[in-house]
Design a protein around this motif. Structure first.
Motif, mmCIF file in Angstrom:
data_model
loop_
_atom_site.group_PDB
_atom_site.id
_atom_site.type_symbol
_atom_site.label_atom_id
_atom_site.label_comp_id
_atom_site.label_asym_id
_atom_site.label_seq_id
_atom_site.Cartn_x
_atom_site.Cartn_y
_atom_site.Cartn_z
ATOM 1 N N ALA A 1 47.831 6.348 14.743
ATOM 2 C CA ALA A 1 48.472 5.353 13.874
ATOM 3 C C ALA A 1 48.999 4.189 14.718
ATOM 4 O O ALA A 1 48.848 3.023 14.346
ATOM 5 C CB ALA A 1 49.600 5.995 13.095
ATOM 6 N N ASP A 2 49.589 4.496 15.880
ATOM 7 C CA ASP A 2 50.111 3.448 16.767
ATOM 8 C C ASP A 2 49.005 2.512 17.231
ATOM 9 O O ASP A 2 49.185 1.297 17.308
ATOM 10 C CB ASP A 2 50.742 4.081 18.020
ATOM 11 C CG ASP A 2 52.038 4.778 17.675
ATOM 12 O OD1 ASP A 2 52.454 4.654 16.509
ATOM 13 O OD2 ASP A 2 52.598 5.434 18.561
ATOM 14 N N LEU B 1 46.409 -2.801 17.189
ATOM 15 C CA LEU B 1 45.275 -3.707 16.972
ATOM 16 C C LEU B 1 45.602 -4.706 15.864
ATOM 17 O O LEU B 1 45.291 -5.889 15.973
ATOM 18 C CB LEU B 1 44.024 -2.909 16.621
ATOM 19 C CG LEU B 1 43.500 -2.005 17.745
ATOM 20 C CD1 LEU B 1 42.344 -1.161 17.248
ATOM 21 C CD2 LEU B 1 43.065 -2.834 18.942
ATOM 22 N N ASP B 2 46.246 -4.205 14.787
ATOM 23 C CA ASP B 2 46.583 -5.113 13.687
ATOM 24 C C ASP B 2 47.608 -6.158 14.106
ATOM 25 O O ASP B 2 47.682 -7.241 13.542
ATOM 26 C CB ASP B 2 47.088 -4.314 12.478
ATOM 27 C CG ASP B 2 45.931 -3.704 11.689
ATOM 28 O OD1 ASP B 2 44.831 -4.290 11.732
ATOM 29 O OD2 ASP B 2 46.115 -2.655 11.050
ATOM 30 N N ASP C 1 43.422 -6.568 21.234
ATOM 31 C CA ASP C 1 42.008 -6.894 21.097
ATOM 32 C C ASP C 1 41.113 -5.675 21.065
ATOM 33 O O ASP C 1 40.075 -5.670 20.413
ATOM 34 C CB ASP C 1 41.564 -7.800 22.257
ATOM 35 C CG ASP C 1 42.085 -9.197 22.059
ATOM 36 O OD1 ASP C 1 43.281 -9.414 22.344
ATOM 37 O OD2 ASP C 1 41.300 -10.052 21.592
ATOM 38 N N ASP C 2 41.482 -4.637 21.800
ATOM 39 C CA ASP C 2 40.643 -3.448 21.859
ATOM 40 C C ASP C 2 41.505 -2.281 22.318
ATOM 41 O O ASP C 2 42.672 -2.471 22.666
ATOM 42 C CB ASP C 2 39.460 -3.662 22.810
ATOM 43 C CG ASP C 2 38.205 -2.994 22.277
ATOM 44 O OD1 ASP C 2 38.333 -1.888 21.722
ATOM 45 O OD2 ASP C 2 37.117 -3.582 22.401
ATOM 46 N N TYR C 3 40.913 -1.105 22.293
ATOM 47 C CA TYR C 3 41.710 0.043 22.712
ATOM 48 C C TYR C 3 40.847 1.022 23.481
ATOM 49 O O TYR C 3 39.614 1.020 23.368
ATOM 50 C CB TYR C 3 42.324 0.750 21.504
ATOM 51 C CG TYR C 3 41.335 1.600 20.744
ATOM 52 C CD1 TYR C 3 40.506 1.035 19.794
ATOM 53 C CD2 TYR C 3 41.212 2.963 21.012
ATOM 54 C CE1 TYR C 3 39.579 1.797 19.109
ATOM 55 C CE2 TYR C 3 40.285 3.729 20.332
ATOM 56 C CZ TYR C 3 39.473 3.147 19.381
ATOM 57 O OH TYR C 3 38.557 3.898 18.724
ATOM 58 N N LEU C 4 41.509 1.865 24.268
ATOM 59 C CA LEU C 4 40.843 2.968 24.944
ATOM 60 C C LEU C 4 41.754 4.179 24.823
ATOM 61 O O LEU C 4 42.972 4.054 24.914
ATOM 62 C CB LEU C 4 40.633 2.661 26.429
ATOM 63 C CG LEU C 4 39.387 1.876 26.807
ATOM 64 C CD1 LEU C 4 39.431 1.553 28.298
ATOM 65 C CD2 LEU C 4 38.132 2.683 26.486
ATOM 66 N N VAL D 1 36.416 -3.923 18.886
ATOM 67 C CA VAL D 1 36.736 -3.074 17.747
ATOM 68 C C VAL D 1 37.437 -3.936 16.705
ATOM 69 O O VAL D 1 38.229 -4.815 17.038
ATOM 70 C CB VAL D 1 37.618 -1.885 18.166
ATOM 71 C CG1 VAL D 1 38.994 -2.330 18.603
ATOM 72 C CG2 VAL D 1 37.747 -0.892 17.016
ATOM 73 N N LEU D 2 37.082 -3.728 15.422
ATOM 74 C CA LEU D 2 37.728 -4.453 14.327
ATOM 75 C C LEU D 2 38.335 -3.410 13.398
ATOM 76 O O LEU D 2 37.658 -2.449 13.018
ATOM 77 C CB LEU D 2 36.696 -5.304 13.578
ATOM 78 C CG LEU D 2 35.995 -6.363 14.434
ATOM 79 C CD1 LEU D 2 34.844 -7.008 13.664
ATOM 80 C CD2 LEU D 2 36.982 -7.438 14.911
#
Lengths: 232, 490
Positions: A88-89, A94-95, A99-102, A175-176
């Protein structure tokens, strides 16, 4: 952009900092590090980096707050690190402008790919005219002409299908989130209707993917959103 | 008022006693010519004795006095006066009075003794009934209810209430009979305290308007109360013992989990350590196959460790009841497709066959969790089914408004008695050293499916073995939403 892109890593784990400093240094990045949110914000302001790698679990402040404070003055790409248990975090980050996550643990190839995409996207946003044609395997999307070819043949898409594909392709590699896509393609009032996305993505895959059951270009990011994988 | 009031009943006895003498007098008067005075005196003793026997001492003595007066008035000369002339008659009257009173006293006392014996027998029977009724009960609410019911019927009470008061080790349950009125405007007729050696549990209150409470009834209610207190205490102790046993059991399980987990954690760590140290030693040639092999081992084993930690966290969340699906409308085809694509490197030895109808409706599930169910079930199939066999995934809407999913393989059957137990934590049919894994995969599937309101079970097929599970097709009763109208093709 200088020949050596500057990366700021904000993470409280010394082992991670040590590993990233070594590996990214090898890859000709200029690496600075911070172990706390305030310290990271100060470093980002004093010497603006080209990309920020931000761990969401910081000792002094919430990672989401760090993103908010950064986004008050800079659009520098932010790649968020999180653990699987904090889905959730991750979406919230991202919202809020990440820009992106890993997800930890991650492979270095993944990290480098994310950094590359983020830097390229950033460069495009800064005005150097973006490519209007995106290709992915047999698919070729002309964003300006609103046309899509697959193996050289025109693919018929509905207006909504094209808006969805165009948004994904214009952000190729990134990622969007569900919310982000729904807001852009359907409008802010429809931001919670994930079911639209599910159905339209399936239709897109059927029209574009060689094997719609095992998609290679329109990828699902479980619990987060979608990512369009274009050729490099 | 359900019965005639107590005072009215007592008054009627005296009236009947008086009537009895009236009747006797009338009969004797009719036959007075043929009866002598001594015989009449004897006949008068008859109603006196009977009255005492039937109505008790008071009415008995009253009949004796009435008989004396009537005898004197009607049959002793001069008639119709209470004056006596003859000494002989005076003597007869006196003897009659004494005899009548003594008889009524004696009969009355015997009667009272009999009544007391009967009352004691009734008490004993009631107590026996109470203790039999409560003997098998271990639920405090049921004990409280039984106690109140018994008190109500034994005492013919209008209302009975059991209330928790005092600071005992645990409160008595709150019971009220009849149930509608928990609080009463009037004060209770009688209250008895439920007392144990550990403290006061509560009190039993009784309301009765039909008759005052006798001493013996007061005593009986106290006995009831102490029986009730004992039964409640017994139930409480049994429950405490049960809790202690559960704690002990979970303690035992925890150490089993710890030892299993530390074994599972050490195995990949040992591989990583061995590979990393041999790479550092400088004795492995830079471009050799051994080097690639060792690097691959480090990569694989760290993934394995990561899955293990993830499984442990999932399991602890399931056990803490903290696994809440974050539902969205999802397409099963997309979830399964993602899993199959991600597992492609592992499924090379098997053939995966998907049978998911195109028109499957959207289902309200947590994408990530259901993805994990498929991942765990398919990797379980990969582990046990021989290479070059088929692993099938089938989904069909079932009649009861749920979606039924089957993941099958052509592996060996599972003994019937183990079909349920394979979903238990750390349960393995094969010895642990012959397969890799945490022993948690299937129990996590069970936890996730059940958190979605579905159920999961395993069965042997004519050829092979299958996992089945159900998923809801409605979201709190809401069917899948419809999509917005589409602007025509571009």
């Amino acid at each position: 952009m200088t020949s050596r892109p500057r990366v700021l890593v904000i993470d409280d784990e010394p082992q991670i900092l040590r590993a990233l400093r070594t590996i990214l240094g090898e890859k000709r990045f200029e690496v600075t590090t911070a172990t706390r949110g305030e310290e990271g914000l100060a470093r980002a302001a004093a010497d603006p980096p080209d990309v920020i790698i931000l761990d969401l679990g910081l000792p002094d402040m919430d990672g989401l707050t760090v993103i908010e404070r950064l986004r008050e003055w800079t659009q520098v790409p932010i790649i968020v690190l999180s653990v699987r248990e904090a889905d959730a975090d991750k979406v919230a980050a991202l919202d809020k402008g990440g820009d992106d996550y890993l997800t930890k643990p991650f492979s270095i190839e993944e990290l480098l790919a994310r950094i590359r995409v983020a830097l390229r996207h950033d460069a495009r946003m800064r005005g150097s005219l973006g490519e209007t044609i995106v290709t992915a395997g047999p698919i070729s999307i002309d964003l300006a002409q609103h046309s899509v070819l697959r193996n050289g043949e025109e693919v018929k898409l509905s207006a909504t299908e094209f808006r969805l594909l165009a948004y994904l392709a214009a952000n190729a590699g990134r990622v969007l989130t569900h919310r982000g896509i729904l807001t852009t393609v359907w409008g802010p009032t429809e931001a919670d209707h994930v079911e639209y996305l599910r159905v339209y993505v399936r239709q897109l895959r059927k029209k574009l993917e060689p094997d719609p059951e095992r998609p290679q270009f329109v990828l699902t990011e479980p619990g987060v959103g979608y990512r369009f994988l274009a050729d490099d | 008022m359900p019965t005639v009031s107590f005072t009215a009943r007592v008054a009627s006895r005296y009236v009947f006693a008086t009537l009895a003498i009236g009747l006797t007098t009338a009969l004797l008067y009719l036959w007075r010519s043929s009866l002598g005075t001594p015989l009449m005196a004897l006949l008068y003793l008859l109603p006196v004795g009977l009255s005492t026997a039937y109505w008790g001492l008071g009415p008995g003595v009253l009949t004796a006095v009435w008989a004396f007066l009537a005898f004197n008035y009607f049959f002793i000369e001069p008639n119709f006066t209470l004056v006596v002339h003859r000494t002989e008659d005076t003597l007869v009257l006196l003897v009659f009075l004494v005899v009548a009173v003594v008889i009524s006293q004696l009969v009355g006392r015997a009667q009272a003794g009999l009544a007391a014996a009967k009352a004691r027998e009734r008490e004993a029977t009631r107590l026996y009934e109470l203790s039999t009724a409560m003997a098998g009960l271990l639920d405090v609410q049921a004990i409280g209810r039984t106690l109140c019911e018994q008190v109500k019927s034994t005492f013919q009470a209008d209302r009975v209430q059991l209330a928790a008061t005092g600071g005992g080790p645990f409160p008595a349950p709150e019971v009220s009979l009849p149930p509608e009125a928990m609080s009463s405007p009037t004060a209770a007729t009688l209250i008895a305290i439920l007392q144990t050696a550990r403290g006061q549990l509560g009190e039993i209150r009784l309301w009765r308007n039909s008759a005052p409470i006798s001493n013996s009834e007061d005593r009986l209610l106290r006995t009831f109360a102490s029986q009730g207190a004992l039964a409640l205490e017994r139930a409480w102790l049994a429950e405490a013992e049960q809790r202690a046993r559960v704690l002990e059991e979970s303690d035992r399980l925890k150490s089993a989990v710890l030892s299993s987990v530390s074994h599972e954690l050490r195995t990949p760590l040992a591989t990583i350590k061995a590979a990393a140290t041999s790479l550092r030693s400088g004795e492995i040639a830079w471009e050799s196959a051994a080097r690639a092999e060792l690097l691959g081992a480090i990569d694989d084993e760290s993934d394995h460790l990561n899955r293990l930690v993830g499984n442990l966290l999932d399991m602890s969340r399931i056990e803490a009841g903290a696994l809440r699906p974050s539902r969205q409308w999802n397409l099963l085809q997309e979830i399964v497709g993602g899993v199959v694509e991600r597992m492609r490197p592992l499924t090379g030895q098997h053939r995966l066959e998907l049978d998911l109808p195109e028109d499957l409706p959207l289902i309200p599930v947590d994408y990530v969790q259901i993805e994990q169910v498929f991942t765990n079930l398919i990797s379980n199939c990969l582990k046990y089914a021989p290479p070059r066999t088929v692993i099938g995934v089938i989904a069909r809407p079932s009649g009861d408004g749920s979606l039924q999913v089957q993941v099958s393989n052509q592996g060996p059957p599972v003994p019937e008695q183990d079909l349920d137990r394979i979903f238990d934590k750390f349960y393995r049919i094969t010895a642990a050293d012959r397969v890799t894994g945490t022993g948690l995969g299937l129990s996590i599937c069970k936890g996730i499916v059940e958190a979605h309101g579905g159920r999961i079970w395993a069965e042997n097929l004519p050829v092979g073995f299958a996992f089945n599970f159900t998923l809801p097709m409605t979201w709190d009763g809401t069917p899948p939403p419809s999509l917005p109208p589409e602007a025509g093709p571009e």
